[in-house]
Design a protein around this motif. Structure first.
Motif, PDB file in Angstrom:
ATOM      1  N   LYS A 127       0.800  -1.230   0.000  1.00 27.82           N
ATOM      2  CA  LYS A 127       0.000   0.000   0.000  1.00 27.82           C
ATOM      3  C   LYS A 127       0.831   1.277   0.000  1.00 27.82           C
ATOM      4  CE  LYS A 127      -3.426  -2.838   0.303  1.00 27.82           C
ATOM      5  NZ  LYS A 127      -4.155  -3.227  -0.939  1.00 27.82           N
ATOM      6  N   ARG A 128       1.974   1.271  -0.615  1.00 24.26           N
ATOM      7  CA  ARG A 128       2.777   2.485  -0.758  1.00 24.26           C
ATOM      8  C   ARG A 128       2.608   3.028  -2.178  1.00 24.26           C
ATOM      9  NH1 ARG A 128       6.999   2.137   3.549  1.00 24.26           N
ATOM     10  NH2 ARG A 128       6.871   0.016   4.411  1.00 24.26           N
ATOM     11  N   GLN A 129       2.769   4.319  -2.321  1.00 27.83           N
ATOM     12  CA  GLN A 129       2.572   4.985  -3.599  1.00 27.83           C
ATOM     13  C   GLN A 129       3.829   5.759  -3.969  1.00 27.83           C
ATOM     14  OE1 GLN A 129      -0.662   7.789  -3.539  1.00 27.83           O
ATOM     15  NE2 GLN A 129      -0.594   8.176  -5.749  1.00 27.83           N
ATOM     16  N   MET A 130       4.257   5.622  -5.223  1.00 28.07           N
ATOM     17  CA  MET A 130       5.439   6.329  -5.698  1.00 28.07           C
ATOM     18  C   MET A 130       5.101   7.063  -6.992  1.00 28.07           C
ATOM     19  SD  MET A 130       8.612   3.701  -4.980  1.00 28.07           S
ATOM     20  CE  MET A 130       7.790   2.215  -5.528  1.00 28.07           C
ATOM     21  N   MET A 131       5.383   8.362  -7.005  1.00 29.49           N
ATOM     22  CA  MET A 131       5.164   9.178  -8.187  1.00 29.49           C
ATOM     23  C   MET A 131       6.497   9.377  -8.886  1.00 29.49           C
ATOM     24  SD  MET A 131       1.941   9.533  -7.763  1.00 29.49           S
ATOM     25  CE  MET A 131       1.592  10.676  -9.108  1.00 29.49           C
ATOM     26  N   LEU A 132       6.599   8.900 -10.136  1.00 26.81           N
ATOM     27  CA  LEU A 132       7.862   8.975 -10.861  1.00 26.81           C
ATOM     28  C   LEU A 132       7.879  10.100 -11.893  1.00 26.81           C
ATOM     29  CD1 LEU A 132       7.778   6.032  -9.665  1.00 26.81           C
ATOM     30  CD2 LEU A 132       9.113   5.322 -11.633  1.00 26.81           C
ATOM     31  N   GLY A 133       6.737  10.614 -12.251  1.00 26.23           N
ATOM     32  CA  GLY A 133       6.690  11.679 -13.238  1.00 26.23           C
ATOM     33  C   GLY A 133       6.900  11.169 -14.653  1.00 26.23           C
ATOM     34  N   ARG A 134       7.200  12.109 -15.555  1.00 29.00           N
ATOM     35  CA  ARG A 134       7.318  11.770 -16.979  1.00 29.00           C
ATOM     36  C   ARG A 134       8.752  11.550 -17.426  1.00 29.00           C
ATOM     37  NH1 ARG A 134       4.448  16.150 -20.529  1.00 29.00           N
ATOM     38  NH2 ARG A 134       5.606  17.526 -19.143  1.00 29.00           N
ATOM     39  N   GLU A 135       9.653  12.407 -17.014  1.00 31.23           N
ATOM     40  CA  GLU A 135      11.027  12.378 -17.513  1.00 31.23           C
ATOM     41  C   GLU A 135      11.922  11.518 -16.625  1.00 31.23           C
ATOM     42  OE1 GLU A 135      11.655  13.708 -20.364  1.00 31.23           O
ATOM     43  OE2 GLU A 135       9.697  14.674 -20.560  1.00 31.23           O
ATOM     44  N   ALA A 136      12.793  10.729 -17.249  1.00 27.36           N
ATOM     45  CA  ALA A 136      13.825   9.964 -16.546  1.00 27.36           C
ATOM     46  C   ALA A 136      13.250   9.151 -15.392  1.00 27.36           C
ATOM     47  CB  ALA A 136      14.922  10.894 -16.044  1.00 27.36           C
ATOM     48  N   ALA A 137      12.115   8.509 -15.622  1.00 31.43           N
ATOM     49  CA  ALA A 137      11.450   7.772 -14.549  1.00 31.43           C
ATOM     50  C   ALA A 137      12.328   6.643 -14.003  1.00 31.43           C
ATOM     51  CB  ALA A 137      10.124   7.212 -15.063  1.00 31.43           C
ATOM     52  N   LYS A 138      12.992   5.911 -14.866  1.00 30.01           N
ATOM     53  CA  LYS A 138      13.821   4.808 -14.405  1.00 30.01           C
ATOM     54  C   LYS A 138      14.987   5.313 -13.570  1.00 30.01           C
ATOM     55  CE  LYS A 138      16.501   0.823 -15.972  1.00 30.01           C
ATOM     56  NZ  LYS A 138      16.940   0.010 -17.136  1.00 30.01           N
ATOM     57  N   GLN A 139      15.627   6.400 -14.015  1.00 31.09           N
ATOM     58  CA  GLN A 139      16.758   6.957 -13.261  1.00 31.09           C
ATOM     59  C   GLN A 139      16.310   7.459 -11.898  1.00 31.09           C
ATOM     60  OE1 GLN A 139      16.042   7.431 -16.383  1.00 31.09           O
ATOM     61  NE2 GLN A 139      17.878   6.962 -17.594  1.00 31.09           N
ATOM     62  N   ARG A 140      15.135   8.075 -11.834  1.00 28.37           N
ATOM     63  CA  ARG A 140      14.612   8.535 -10.542  1.00 28.37           C
ATOM     64  C   ARG A 140      14.370   7.372  -9.598  1.00 28.37           C
ATOM     65  NH1 ARG A 140      10.103  12.879 -12.838  1.00 28.37           N
ATOM     66  NH2 ARG A 140      11.566  14.557 -13.336  1.00 28.37           N
ATOM     67  N   LEU A 141      13.817   6.295 -10.134  1.00 33.96           N
ATOM     68  CA  LEU A 141      13.575   5.126  -9.286  1.00 33.96           C
ATOM     69  C   LEU A 141      14.889   4.502  -8.841  1.00 33.96           C
ATOM     70  CD1 LEU A 141      11.375   3.328  -8.074  1.00 33.96           C
ATOM     71  CD2 LEU A 141      11.499   1.900 -10.143  1.00 33.96           C
ATOM     72  N   GLN A 142      15.875   4.479  -9.716  1.00 33.92           N
ATOM     73  CA  GLN A 142      17.185   3.931  -9.342  1.00 33.92           C
ATOM     74  C   GLN A 142      17.819   4.748  -8.219  1.00 33.92           C
ATOM     75  OE1 GLN A 142      19.043   4.008 -13.224  1.00 33.92           O
ATOM     76  NE2 GLN A 142      18.676   1.828 -13.584  1.00 33.92           N
ATOM     77  N   GLN A 143      17.706   6.053  -8.282  1.00 38.71           N
ATOM     78  CA  GLN A 143      18.238   6.915  -7.230  1.00 38.71           C
ATOM     79  C   GLN A 143      17.521   6.650  -5.909  1.00 38.71           C
ATOM     80  OE1 GLN A 143      17.827  10.891  -8.770  1.00 38.71           O
ATOM     81  NE2 GLN A 143      19.412  10.628 -10.325  1.00 38.71           N
ATOM     82  N   PHE A 144      16.216   6.477  -5.984  1.00 40.21           N
ATOM     83  CA  PHE A 144      15.449   6.198  -4.760  1.00 40.21           C
ATOM     84  C   PHE A 144      15.864   4.855  -4.164  1.00 40.21           C
ATOM     85  CE2 PHE A 144      11.738   4.122  -2.822  1.00 40.21           C
ATOM     86  CZ  PHE A 144      11.500   4.992  -1.772  1.00 40.21           C
ATOM     87  N   VAL A 145      16.011   3.837  -5.013  1.00 41.67           N
ATOM     88  CA  VAL A 145      16.390   2.511  -4.530  1.00 41.67           C
ATOM     89  C   VAL A 145      17.790   2.547  -3.921  1.00 41.67           C
ATOM     90  CG1 VAL A 145      16.998   0.172  -5.295  1.00 41.67           C
ATOM     91  CG2 VAL A 145      14.860   1.231  -6.056  1.00 41.67           C
ATOM     92  N   ALA A 146      18.700   3.330  -4.502  1.00 41.41           N
ATOM     93  CA  ALA A 146      20.052   3.455  -3.937  1.00 41.41           C
ATOM     94  C   ALA A 146      19.980   4.023  -2.528  1.00 41.41           C
ATOM     95  CB  ALA A 146      20.912   4.336  -4.831  1.00 41.41           C
ATOM     96  N   ALA A 147      19.193   5.093  -2.352  1.00 41.23           N
ATOM     97  CA  ALA A 147      19.035   5.685  -1.018  1.00 41.23           C
ATOM     98  C   ALA A 147      18.317   4.722  -0.081  1.00 41.23           C
ATOM     99  CB  ALA A 147      18.268   7.000  -1.126  1.00 41.23           C
ATOM    100  N   TYR A 148      17.337   4.028  -0.598  1.00 39.42           N
ATOM    101  CA  TYR A 148      16.556   3.070   0.183  1.00 39.42           C
ATOM    102  C   TYR A 148      17.459   1.960   0.720  1.00 39.42           C
ATOM    103  CZ  TYR A 148      12.469   0.079   1.195  1.00 39.42           C
ATOM    104  OH  TYR A 148      11.510  -0.688   1.802  1.00 39.42           O
ATOM    105  N   SER A 149      18.411   1.518  -0.110  1.00 31.98           N
ATOM    106  CA  SER A 149      19.308   0.426   0.282  1.00 31.98           C
ATOM    107  C   SER A 149      20.411   0.890   1.213  1.00 31.98           C
ATOM    108  CB  SER A 149      19.920  -0.212  -0.973  1.00 31.98           C
ATOM    109  OG  SER A 149      18.918  -0.684  -1.842  1.00 31.98           O
ATOM    110  N   GLN A 150      20.851   2.145   1.071  1.00 35.73           N
ATOM    111  CA  GLN A 150      21.984   2.657   1.844  1.00 35.73           C
ATOM    112  C   GLN A 150      21.573   3.277   3.174  1.00 35.73           C
ATOM    113  OE1 GLN A 150      23.929   5.357  -0.857  1.00 35.73           O
ATOM    114  NE2 GLN A 150      24.323   3.761  -2.393  1.00 35.73           N
ATOM    115  N   GLN A 151      20.316   3.653   3.292  1.00 35.58           N
ATOM    116  CA  GLN A 151      19.862   4.308   4.517  1.00 35.58           C
ATOM    117  C   GLN A 151      18.750   3.467   5.153  1.00 35.58           C
ATOM    118  OE1 GLN A 151      19.065   8.554   4.064  1.00 35.58           O
ATOM    119  NE2 GLN A 151      20.314   8.595   2.190  1.00 35.58           N
ATOM    120  N   PRO A 152      19.083   2.656   6.127  1.00 34.91           N
ATOM    121  CA  PRO A 152      18.099   1.775   6.768  1.00 34.91           C
ATOM    122  C   PRO A 152      16.900   2.541   7.320  1.00 34.91           C
ATOM    123  CG  PRO A 152      20.326   1.180   7.426  1.00 34.91           C
ATOM    124  CD  PRO A 152      20.436   2.461   6.679  1.00 34.91           C
ATOM    125  N   ALA A 153      17.101   3.786   7.687  1.00 33.51           N
ATOM    126  CA  ALA A 153      15.992   4.554   8.257  1.00 33.51           C
ATOM    127  C   ALA A 153      14.844   4.689   7.265  1.00 33.51           C
ATOM    128  CB  ALA A 153      16.480   5.937   8.674  1.00 33.51           C
TER     129      ALA A 153
END
Length: 234
Positions: A182-208
């Motif tokens: 039940k989580r929602q993520m808005m990626l927008g129109r431009e560079a959606a894959k790169q934005r998600l990759q950046q989020f996943v990098a932060a998600y993996s590196q920051q346990p908080a």
């Protein structure tokens, strides 16, 4: 004409030859339609998970008419293509008494709203499935785009615990992901894959981030993202 023996002989020979050809054709037609060349085996090939024996038997009994030579292969192929899970079908004769049917099944990737299924090639097909599949929403011409987007986003998220339950593409080509938790993520129109990759990098590196109970992530910022916690959260 009757005073020209050469022309008469030539005409007679032509008519005789034509008669012989027609006779041979008629004999061949009769022989080929005799019940001495029956189809004894129908060999169905392919990795079949949904096309079952009962469906195959129904088509064989209803549509496979004629002997080994007279069986209409095009009609047979069309009959097998009507199976809900059949994506591609080829039919050929195999001497002396076998018809080989090669079936490629659809591989379901997701659901197109509540209307149809989407295969891994980004094609719609009508079939029943009780499999837990992600649901896609978007413009009618965006089926393949959504299938490709899902494959890309799901691979990016595979290193996390987040799984896509719903993927939407707006008429303006803006992406939105809803996860199974039940989580929602808005990626927008431009560079959606790169934005998600950046989020996943932060998600993996920051346990908080991974351990927080965020409900909404806006990834449309140029240099980061914003998380929204539940109203009763800390």
């Amino acid at each position: 004409m009757w005073n020209r023996p050469t022309l008469l002989n030539w005409t007679a020979n032509l008519l005789f030859s034509l008669a012989v050809v027609l006779l041979l054709y008629a004999l061949l037609f009769v022989v080929l339609h005799l019940p001495i060349f029956p189809v004894k085996h129908v060999q169905v090939e392919g990795n079949l998970d949904h096309v079952n024996h009962e469906q195959i038997q129904l088509i064989v009994s209803k549509y496979l008419k004629g002997n080994f030579y007279t069986l209409d292969l095009q009609r047979t192929r069309t009959a097998f293509e009507k199976l809900p899970w059949a994506r591609k079908v080829s039919v050929r004769r195999q001497w002396p008494d076998t018809i080989v049917v090669q079936i490629e099944e659809h591989q379901a990737l997701g659901r197109w709203g509540g209307v149809a299924l989407v295969n891994r090639h980004g094609e719609l097909f009508q079939a029943a499935s009780d499999e837990q599949l992600p649901v896609f929403y978007g413009p009618g011409d965006a089926v393949k785009e959504l299938a490709q987007g899902y494959a890309s986003f799901a691979q990016t998220l595979s290193v996390t615990s987040l799984q896509i339950q719903q993927l939407s593409l707006s008429s303006r080509r803006a992406w939105e992901i809803r996860t199974t938790d039940k989580r929602q993520m808005m990626l927008g129109r431009e560079a959606a894959k790169q934005r998600l990759q950046q989020f996943v990098a932060a998600y993996s590196q920051q346990p908080a981030i991974a351990e927080s109970d965020w409900r909404y992530a806006d990834l449309r910022y140029p240099n980061g993202f914003a998380l929204r916690m539940p109203r009763n959260g800390a």
